[in-house]
Scaffold this motif. Structure first.
Motif, short mmCIF file in Angstrom:
data_model
loop_
_atom_site.label_atom_id
_atom_site.label_comp_id
_atom_site.label_asym_id
_atom_site.label_seq_id
_atom_site.Cartn_x
_atom_site.Cartn_y
_atom_site.Cartn_z
N ASN A 93 0.74 -1.17 0.23
CA ASN A 93 0.04 0.09 0.20
C ASN A 93 0.77 1.17 0.25
O ASN A 93 0.69 2.11 0.64
CB ASN A 93 -0.80 0.09 1.15
CG ASN A 93 -1.95 -1.33 1.08
OD1 ASN A 93 -2.49 -1.45 -0.05
ND2 ASN A 93 -2.34 -1.80 2.16
N LEU A 94 1.76 1.45 -0.72
CA LEU A 94 2.87 2.40 -0.93
C LEU A 94 2.12 3.41 -1.89
O LEU A 94 1.92 3.38 -2.94
CB LEU A 94 4.17 1.85 -1.42
CG LEU A 94 5.44 2.86 -1.69
CD1 LEU A 94 6.54 2.05 -1.09
CD2 LEU A 94 5.37 3.57 -2.73
N ARG A 95 2.06 4.73 -1.13
CA ARG A 95 1.65 5.81 -2.23
C ARG A 95 2.69 6.45 -3.15
O ARG A 95 3.22 7.26 -2.22
CB ARG A 95 0.58 6.75 -1.26
CG ARG A 95 -0.18 7.70 -2.18
CD ARG A 95 -1.18 8.35 -1.38
NE ARG A 95 -2.30 8.75 -2.49
CZ ARG A 95 -2.06 9.83 -3.51
NH1 ARG A 95 -1.25 10.46 -3.24
NH2 ARG A 95 -3.08 10.16 -4.03
N VAL A 96 2.31 6.60 -4.23
CA VAL A 96 3.39 7.42 -5.15
C VAL A 96 2.63 8.60 -5.35
O VAL A 96 1.56 8.64 -6.08
CB VAL A 96 3.77 6.65 -6.40
CG1 VAL A 96 4.69 7.62 -7.36
CG2 VAL A 96 4.24 5.22 -6.18
N PRO A 97 3.28 9.74 -4.88
CA PRO A 97 2.52 11.17 -5.19
C PRO A 97 2.72 11.35 -6.82
O PRO A 97 3.68 10.58 -7.35
CB PRO A 97 3.40 12.20 -4.54
CG PRO A 97 4.53 11.49 -4.31
CD PRO A 97 4.27 10.07 -4.50
N LYS A 98 1.96 12.18 -7.26
CA LYS A 98 1.95 12.48 -8.87
C LYS A 98 3.13 13.14 -9.25
O LYS A 98 3.42 12.74 -10.42
CB LYS A 98 0.63 13.56 -9.17
CG LYS A 98 0.97 14.86 -8.77
CD LYS A 98 -0.45 15.52 -9.81
CE LYS A 98 -0.30 17.23 -9.57
NZ LYS A 98 -0.24 17.94 -8.42
N GLU A 99 3.84 13.59 -8.30
CA GLU A 99 5.06 14.54 -8.77
C GLU A 99 6.36 13.23 -8.86
O GLU A 99 7.39 13.49 -9.47
CB GLU A 99 5.77 15.20 -7.35
CG GLU A 99 5.06 16.42 -7.18
CD GLU A 99 3.76 15.88 -6.16
OE1 GLU A 99 3.99 15.09 -5.46
OE2 GLU A 99 2.77 16.86 -6.43
N ASN A 100 6.14 12.16 -8.40
CA ASN A 100 7.07 11.02 -8.83
C ASN A 100 6.54 10.18 -10.09
O ASN A 100 7.24 9.27 -10.02
CB ASN A 100 7.27 10.27 -7.49
CG ASN A 100 8.00 10.94 -6.52
OD1 ASN A 100 7.88 12.20 -6.34
ND2 ASN A 100 8.49 10.03 -5.38
N ILE A 101 5.59 10.50 -10.49
CA ILE A 101 5.10 9.58 -11.71
C ILE A 101 5.82 10.18 -12.71
O ILE A 101 5.51 11.22 -13.28
CB ILE A 101 3.44 9.56 -11.86
CG1 ILE A 101 3.13 8.92 -10.40
CG2 ILE A 101 3.09 8.56 -13.08
CD1 ILE A 101 1.25 9.10 -10.47
N LEU A 102 6.45 9.20 -13.88
CA LEU A 102 7.11 9.78 -15.01
C LEU A 102 6.19 9.51 -15.91
O LEU A 102 5.15 8.77 -15.75
CB LEU A 102 8.38 8.81 -15.04
CG LEU A 102 9.49 8.90 -14.10
CD1 LEU A 102 10.35 7.99 -14.45
CD2 LEU A 102 10.12 10.28 -13.93
N ALA A 103 6.56 10.27 -16.93
CA ALA A 103 5.43 10.31 -18.08
C ALA A 103 5.20 9.08 -18.66
O ALA A 103 5.92 8.16 -18.72
CB ALA A 103 5.76 11.09 -19.33
N GLU A 104 3.81 8.72 -19.07
CA GLU A 104 3.37 7.36 -19.48
C GLU A 104 4.04 7.14 -20.75
O GLU A 104 4.18 8.25 -21.54
CB GLU A 104 1.72 7.32 -19.64
CG GLU A 104 1.20 6.94 -18.39
CD GLU A 104 -0.36 6.87 -18.61
OE1 GLU A 104 -1.02 6.99 -19.68
OE2 GLU A 104 -1.09 7.12 -17.27
N HIS A 105 4.34 5.95 -21.15
CA HIS A 105 5.09 5.80 -22.29
C HIS A 105 4.79 4.30 -22.71
O HIS A 105 5.16 3.27 -21.74
CB HIS A 105 6.57 5.99 -22.23
CG HIS A 105 7.13 7.18 -23.20
ND1 HIS A 105 7.26 6.74 -24.27
CD2 HIS A 105 7.53 8.07 -22.71
CE1 HIS A 105 7.51 7.85 -24.88
NE2 HIS A 105 8.08 8.87 -23.84
N SER A 106 4.35 3.88 -23.71
CA SER A 106 4.48 2.34 -23.98
C SER A 106 5.46 2.21 -25.08
O SER A 106 6.09 1.03 -25.22
CB SER A 106 3.20 2.11 -24.95
OG SER A 106 3.17 2.83 -25.83
N ASP A 107 6.19 3.39 -25.25
CA ASP A 107 7.13 3.20 -26.32
C ASP A 107 8.81 2.89 -25.70
O ASP A 107 9.47 3.70 -25.52
CB ASP A 107 7.51 4.31 -27.31
CG ASP A 107 8.27 4.18 -28.16
OD1 ASP A 107 9.12 3.18 -28.73
OD2 ASP A 107 8.94 5.64 -28.60
N VAL A 108 8.84 1.71 -25.08
CA VAL A 108 10.16 1.33 -24.49
C VAL A 108 11.48 1.25 -25.39
O VAL A 108 12.57 1.17 -25.28
CB VAL A 108 10.01 -0.01 -23.68
CG1 VAL A 108 11.26 -0.21 -22.60
CG2 VAL A 108 8.66 0.25 -22.89
#
Ligand SMILES: Cc1cc2nc3c(=O)[nH]c(=O)nc-3n(C[C@H](O)[C@H](O)[C@H](O)COP(=O)(O)OP(=O)(O)OC[C@H]3O[C@@H](n4cnc5c(N)ncnc54)[C@H](O)[C@@H]3O)c2cc1C
Length: 389
Positions: A219-234
């Motif tokens: 149940n670890l909460r990641v704040p929005k500041e720590n979410i990197l841009a969404e990418h499916s293009d690895v």
């Protein structure tokens, strides 16, 4: 072996500043790393002292932009430094590689604010970093991977376990990759966040001294500041760049063990003649040197294309697959050429094979790299891994 054509071509194209960095690295490796390498292998203790020295020499931020506190050197330069370190201590190079992998992910997926916040401590080495992606279902088995979290307002709640994370229990923050609500996401989890648990595996075949282990989220909460841009293009070129560092480690490792083997065979005699003078033995050495030079050539080509802004992802995959398999073959044959002495840990030859094996598995196994190459050749490869998107 220092007068080989490819090596000299690379070195002659370096600036005075780059030559100075490389000379400093060579001195560091010979005087500080080489004497410590056998002990690190034996005790499997994380070499905090040597990581700190790498930071002081600027190696934790070698290719990081100067605006974020790095030395702003190119990709080729980073490869030459990795190679030098790996000649004597592949595990130190691996620790640096895992650290720089996190930088590349933030640099690739991060916003300006995230880069400003997380890259400078990476560049200075103030924080060691790690990348946690592999799960129990397999690192590339996305079809069966469980969701690692769910959206909660503008944040994400993480639950689950990542395996085999390098720098697992020494990192200041982790780049965590996985599926959230059907999307492949990258988030930054900082040490001390409630719900984070880490642990290291005590025994592994090689790369002893690197901390490899689990990273658990409850149940670890990641704040929005720590979410990197969404990418499916690895498969983006800047991401594939990660594979070059592991190739340089393999090349340096092969050079290191071959040089030691050559010296041994020049001094060991049969009928009062050096073993290195027997044609079968000499050909083994010459063939291994040729394989190394081939790997160096393909790596140099791939690195220079990145530095020129014309990256070739397929070439990067070919480099990783070829260099890492080559190093296993070279380390294996070098044990054989040492006879029983090679089988004994005291001679320090066997550890090169144990270390080399890591690189055909880590950072995505060789089979998957060949899958990608085959796909780009137009072959009907069936896969669900995002690299092939
Ligand atoms: C020392 C070490 C350090 C590591 N550090 C990290 C780290 O820092 N972060 C991290 O996230 N992970 C890390 N890993 C994990 C590593 O990335 C994975 O182990 C690797 O990608 C292989 O995945 P797997 O172990 O899940 O093997 P599996 O995916 O179970 O594969 C097993 C075998 O099957 C083959 N295979 C799988 N799928 C296919 C297919 N579709 N076609 C053909 N063959 C296939 C593979 O090539 C492999 O030989 C590390 C591993 C090691 C050994």
């Amino acid at each position: 072996m220092s007068s080989l054509v490819t090596s000299n071509t690379t070195l002659s194209s370096l600036t005075d500043e780059q030559q100075l960095i490389l000379n400093n690295v060579r001195e560091f490796v010979q005087t500080e790393v080489k004497p410590r390498a056998p002990q690190i292998d034996k005790t499997a203790q994380f070499p905090h002292d040597l990581f700190k020295r790498c930071a002081e020499l600027g190696l934790t931020g070698l290719a990081i932009d100067e605006e974020y506190g790095g030395l702003g050197q190119g990709v080729l330069m980073e490869q030459l430094v990795m190679e030098e370190i790996a000649k004597e201590c592949p595990v130190l190079a691996l620790i640096l590689d895992a650290h720089l992998l996190s930088y590349r992910l933030i640099n690739h997926f991060g916003s300006k604010e995230q880069k400003k916040r997380f890259i400078p401590p990476t560049a200075s080495g103030a924080q060691i970093t790690a990348m946690a992606s592999t799960e129990a279902t397999g690192s590339t088995n996305f079809a069966e991977q469980q969701p690692m979290g769910k959206r909660d307002g503008d944040g994400i709640i993480l639950n689950g376990t990542k395996l085999f994370t390098t720098n697992s229990d020494v990192a200041g923050f982790y780049i965590v990759q996985g599926m959230v609500d059907g999307e492949f996401v990258n988030v930054i989890v900082e040490k001390g966040t409630p719900g984070l648990e880490t642990g290291a595996i005590d025994h592994k075949l090689g790369m002893a001294g690197s901390s490899t282990g689990t990273v658990r989220f409850k149940n670890l909460r990641v704040p929005k500041e720590n979410i990197l841009a969404e990418h499916s293009d690895v498969q983006d070129a800047s991401f594939a760049l990660c594979f070059l560092n592991i190739s340089s480690i393999s090349i340096g490792l092969a050079e290191g063990v071959l040089e030691k083997t050559k010296t041994y065979l020049l001094n060991r005699t049969r009928n009062h003649k050096p073993l290195a003078g027997f044609q079968v033995v000499a050909h083994h050495l010459a063939k291994m040197q040729t394989q190394i030079e081939l790997a160096k050539s393909i790596l140099e080509r791939a690195a220079k294309l990145y530095d020129e802004g014309r990256p070739d992802v397929v070439l990067t995959f070919m480099t990783k697959a070829f260099a890492c398999e080559m190093a296993v073959d070279v380390a294996n044959l070098c044990i054989q050429l040492h006879g029983a002495a090679g089988y004994m840990e005291e001679t320090g030859i066997a550890r090169y094979l144990r270390d080399a094996k890591c690189n055909t598995i880590g950072e995505i196994s060789t089979d998957i790299h060949y899958d990608y190459i085959a796909l780009r050749m137009g072959l009907p490869i069936d896969t669900s891994f995002p690299l092939f998107g």
